[in-house]
Motif scaffolding. Structure first.
Motif, short mmCIF file in Angstrom:
data_model
loop_
_atom_site.label_atom_id
_atom_site.label_comp_id
_atom_site.label_asym_id
_atom_site.label_seq_id
_atom_site.Cartn_x
_atom_site.Cartn_y
_atom_site.Cartn_z
N LEU A 309 125.28 -21.29 30.21
CA LEU A 309 126.70 -21.24 29.83
C LEU A 309 127.54 -20.62 30.95
O LEU A 309 128.66 -21.04 31.21
CB LEU A 309 126.87 -20.44 28.54
CG LEU A 309 128.29 -20.38 27.97
CD1 LEU A 309 128.80 -21.78 27.64
CD2 LEU A 309 128.35 -19.49 26.73
N GLU A 310 126.97 -19.62 31.61
CA GLU A 310 127.68 -18.98 32.73
C GLU A 310 127.91 -19.97 33.86
O GLU A 310 129.00 -20.04 34.43
CB GLU A 310 126.85 -17.78 33.23
CG GLU A 310 127.59 -16.91 34.21
CD GLU A 310 126.83 -15.64 34.54
OE1 GLU A 310 127.45 -14.72 35.08
OE2 GLU A 310 125.61 -15.57 34.25
N GLU A 311 126.89 -20.79 34.16
CA GLU A 311 127.03 -21.81 35.20
C GLU A 311 128.08 -22.84 34.82
O GLU A 311 128.89 -23.26 35.66
CB GLU A 311 125.68 -22.50 35.44
CG GLU A 311 124.65 -21.62 36.12
CD GLU A 311 123.28 -22.29 36.20
OE1 GLU A 311 123.14 -23.43 35.69
OE2 GLU A 311 122.35 -21.68 36.77
N LEU A 312 128.08 -23.25 33.55
CA LEU A 312 129.05 -24.24 33.08
C LEU A 312 130.48 -23.71 33.20
O LEU A 312 131.38 -24.43 33.65
CB LEU A 312 128.75 -24.62 31.63
CG LEU A 312 129.55 -25.80 31.05
CD1 LEU A 312 129.18 -27.09 31.75
CD2 LEU A 312 129.30 -25.92 29.55
N GLY A 404 131.50 -35.69 37.21
CA GLY A 404 130.81 -34.43 37.52
C GLY A 404 130.78 -33.51 36.31
O GLY A 404 129.75 -32.89 36.01
N MET A 405 131.91 -33.43 35.59
CA MET A 405 131.97 -32.58 34.41
C MET A 405 131.02 -33.09 33.33
O MET A 405 130.34 -32.30 32.66
CB MET A 405 133.40 -32.54 33.86
CG MET A 405 133.57 -31.56 32.71
SD MET A 405 135.25 -31.45 32.10
CE MET A 405 135.44 -33.05 31.34
N ALA A 406 130.95 -34.42 33.15
CA ALA A 406 130.02 -34.99 32.17
C ALA A 406 128.57 -34.65 32.54
O ALA A 406 127.78 -34.24 31.68
CB ALA A 406 130.21 -36.51 32.10
N ILE A 410 125.85 -32.46 30.39
CA ILE A 410 124.52 -32.99 30.05
C ILE A 410 123.43 -32.02 30.48
O ILE A 410 122.50 -31.71 29.72
CB ILE A 410 124.33 -34.38 30.71
CG1 ILE A 410 125.24 -35.41 30.06
CG2 ILE A 410 122.86 -34.82 30.61
CD1 ILE A 410 125.33 -36.72 30.81
N GLN A 411 123.55 -31.51 31.72
CA GLN A 411 122.56 -30.55 32.25
C GLN A 411 122.53 -29.29 31.40
O GLN A 411 121.46 -28.74 31.12
CB GLN A 411 122.89 -30.21 33.69
CG GLN A 411 122.66 -31.36 34.67
CD GLN A 411 123.34 -31.13 36.01
OE1 GLN A 411 123.75 -30.01 36.31
NE2 GLN A 411 123.47 -32.19 36.81
N TYR A 412 123.72 -28.86 30.96
CA TYR A 412 123.81 -27.63 30.15
C TYR A 412 123.05 -27.80 28.84
O TYR A 412 122.25 -26.94 28.45
CB TYR A 412 125.28 -27.30 29.88
CG TYR A 412 125.50 -26.29 28.78
CD1 TYR A 412 125.16 -24.94 28.97
CD2 TYR A 412 126.01 -26.66 27.55
CE1 TYR A 412 125.35 -24.01 27.96
CE2 TYR A 412 126.21 -25.75 26.53
CZ TYR A 412 125.87 -24.41 26.74
OH TYR A 412 126.05 -23.50 25.75
N TYR A 413 123.28 -28.92 28.16
CA TYR A 413 122.62 -29.12 26.86
C TYR A 413 121.13 -29.39 27.02
O TYR A 413 120.33 -29.08 26.15
CB TYR A 413 123.32 -30.23 26.08
CG TYR A 413 124.62 -29.76 25.51
CD1 TYR A 413 124.66 -28.86 24.45
CD2 TYR A 413 125.84 -30.19 26.04
CE1 TYR A 413 125.85 -28.40 23.93
CE2 TYR A 413 127.05 -29.73 25.54
CZ TYR A 413 127.04 -28.83 24.48
OH TYR A 413 128.22 -28.36 23.98
N GLU A 414 120.75 -29.99 28.17
CA GLU A 414 119.32 -30.17 28.43
C GLU A 414 118.63 -28.81 28.61
O GLU A 414 117.53 -28.58 28.11
CB GLU A 414 119.12 -31.02 29.69
CG GLU A 414 119.36 -32.51 29.46
CD GLU A 414 119.26 -33.32 30.74
OE1 GLU A 414 119.29 -32.72 31.83
OE2 GLU A 414 119.14 -34.56 30.65
N LYS A 415 119.31 -27.90 29.31
CA LYS A 415 118.74 -26.56 29.50
C LYS A 415 118.65 -25.82 28.19
O LYS A 415 117.71 -25.06 27.95
CB LYS A 415 119.65 -25.78 30.48
CG LYS A 415 119.55 -26.23 31.91
CD LYS A 415 120.57 -25.48 32.78
CE LYS A 415 120.60 -26.04 34.18
NZ LYS A 415 121.67 -25.43 34.99
#
Length: 415
Positions: A309-312, A404-406, A410-415
Motif C-alpha cells: 500500500l505504501e508503494e501504491l 501504468g496506474m492500472a 494489479i501488482q498491488y492486489y497480486e501482492k
C-alpha cells in the motif's frame, strides 16, 4: 471501426493546408503535415447529443476506440522516428543545496548534448536555479507570443505543508524542470530561440539578465502585447471549439486531481491503522503458543499489505498527481495564447473598420492593416500546430499514465 471525424470549420475562405505561414518558406509541402488539424479538437458526438449521458450527467462517448495494440505500436513507431531525427538532448539532474548569508536555494545541473550549428560546442553543463527557469519561460513568452510555452511547476509551497528542501520535493521539482526543458527541446521553433541557447550555454546567466538582451524577433516585437482595448466580435468556430475544450478539460482534470488526493489521504490513514494492527497478532502469538504460527502468519501478511500500500501511494503521489497538475497548467497556458490571438484579431478588425469609415478611394489596403492580417494568420497557424502537438503529447502521456496506474493496482492486489 469509428467513423472518420469531420474537420473543423475554417476561420477563413482557405483551408489550413492552403494557407501559407507568413514567416515560413514558400514550400507548401513543408507546412502541410505540420498543420493538419487534430481530430482531438473535435467535440465528441456525445457532447452534441444531450440524450446520451450517465445518471450523474456525465456524457457518454459512443465512438469505438482503436485497439490498444495498434495504438501502442503506433506510439512505439513515432518514438523511434523521433529519436532518429533529434539533434538536441537536454537533461536536468544533480540538485544541490546552497546556503548563503541572505538565502538558501537549490541549483540543478543542466546538461546539453547537440550537433546543431548554432552551438559552439557539442556538450555543455551549467547549473541553474528555479528563478533561472522562470526567466527563460518569461523570455520565451515575450519573444514567441504565438506559441504555446510549456508550464513550469508552481513556485510557491504552502508553508508548513511541504518542506521545499526535502528530498521528495526537490526530486519532484527536478523531474518537472527536466520535462519542461524536454518539451522546449522537442519544439521545432522554441528550441531555436536565442534565449534558450543562452540558458543552456551561458556560465553566468545573471550577466545576460542584467543586460536585458534585446533579442526579440521582429515577430515577437510586433505581437508582444496588444493593449489597444479592442474587442473581438466573435471568435472563429475552430478557436471557440478549442476554448470550450480547454475549459472542460481543466474542469475534469481538477475533479480528478481532488479525487486522487482524497484517495491518497485515505490510503495513508489506512496505512497508519495497518501498522498498528499487524503487531497485535505478533503479541497475541507470544501468548498463545499453539496459535503462534498462524498468528505470526497473519501479522506477516498485514506487513506485506503495508509495504504494498505504501508503494501504491508513493506511485500516485510521485507519478500520477504531477502529470495532472502539469496538464492543468498547460491548459491555462493555451488559454493565454488564445487570448493573445483574439486581441490581435480584434485589432485587425478595428483597423479594417477604420479604413472603411474613411471612405477614401485607395488603390490598396494600408500597410499596417496588411501587417496586422499577417499577424492574425501567424497566430492561427502557430496555435493550430501547437495545439495538435500538445494533443499528441497528451494522448501519449495519459495513455502511459493510466496504463501504468492500472498495472500498479494489479501488482498491488497480486501482492
Amino acid at each position: 471501426a469509428a467513423s472518420a471525424p469531420k474537420p473543423l470549420p475554417s476561420s477563413g475562405p482557405k483551408s489550413l493546408r492552403e494557407m501559407p505561414h507568413p514567416l515560413a518558406t514558400s514550400s507548401s509541402e513543408e507546412m502541410g503535415p505540420a498543420l493538419t488539424p487534430s481530430p482531438d479538437l473535435l467535440l465528441p458526438r456525445s457532447i452534441a447529443d444531450k440524450d446520451l449521458s450517465l445518471p450523474n450527467g456525465t456524457p457518454v462517448d459512443t465512438s469505438s476506440p482503436a485497439s490498444s495494440s495498434s495504438l501502442l505500436n503506433r506510439l512505439q513507431l513515432d518514438d523511434d522516428l523521433d529519436v532518429e531525427t533529434r539533434d538536441l538532448f537536454v537533461t536536468v539532474d544533480d540538485p544541490k543545496k546552497h546556503v548563503c548569508t541572505m538565502e538558501t536555494y537549490i541549483t540543478y545541473r543542466v546538461t546539453t548534448k547537440t550537433t546543431r550549428a548554432e552551438f559552439d560546442l557539442p556538450e555543455y553543463s551549467v547549473r541553474r536555479r528555479y528563478q533561472d527557469f522562470d526567466w527563460l519561460r518569461n523570455k520565451l513568452e515575450e519573444s514567441q507570443p504565438t506559441h504555446l510555452i510549456p508550464p513550469l511547476p508552481e513556485k510557491f509551497v504552502v508553508k508548513g505543508v511541504v518542506d521545499r528542501f526535502s528530498e521528495e520535493f526537490v526530486e519532484t521539482r527536478r523531474k518537472a524542470l527536466d520535462k519542461f526543458l524536454k518539451r522546449i527541446t522537442d519544439h521545432p521553433v522554441l528550441s531555436f530561440n536565442e534565449h534558450f541557447n543562452v540558458f543552456l550555454t551561458a556560465k553566468d546567466l545573471n550577466a545576460y539578465k542584467k543586460q536585458g538582451m534585446a533579442l526579440l524577433s521582429k515577430m515577437g516585437e510586433s505581437v508582444k502585447y496588444v493593449t489597444g482595448g479592442y474587442k473581438l466580435r466573435s471568435r472563429p468556430l475552430e478557436f471557440a471549439a478549442i476554448g470550450d475544450y480547454l475549459d472542460t478539460f481543466s474542469l475534469k482534470l481538477g475533479t480528478i486531481d481532488r479525487i486522487a488526493q482524497r484517495i491518497i489521504k485515505e490510503q495513508l490513514e489506512y496505512l497508519v491503522e495497518l501498522r498498528e494492527y499487524g503487531p497485535v497478532y505478533s503479541t497475541w502469538g507470544g501468548l498463545e503458543v499453539e496459535l503462534s504460527e498462524p498468528l505470526e502468519g497473519v501479522s506477516a501478511c498485514i506487513g506485506n499489505c503495508c509495504t504494498a500500500l505504501e508503494e501504491l501511494s508513493e506511485d500516485m503521489t510521485d507519478d500520477f498527481l504531477p502529470v495532472l497538475r502539469e496538464y492543468i497548467l498547460y491548459a491555462e497556458s493555451m488559454k493565454n495564447v488564445l487570448k493573445k490571438r483574439d486581441q490581435v484579431q480584434a485589432e485587425y478588425e478595428a483597423k479594417l473598420e477604420a479604413v472603411a469609415l474613411k471612405k477614401e478611394d485607395r488603390p490598396k489596403v494600408p500597410t499596417d492593416v496588411e501587417k496586422c492580417q499577417d499577424r492574425v494568420e501567424c497566430f492561427n497557424a502557430d496555435l493550430k500546430a501547437d495545439m495538435e502537438r500538445w494533443q499528441n503529447n497528451k494522448r501519449q502521456d495519459f495513455r502511459q499514465l493510466l496504463m501504468g496506474m492500472a498495472d500498479k493496482n494489479i501488482q498491488y492486489y497480486e501482492k
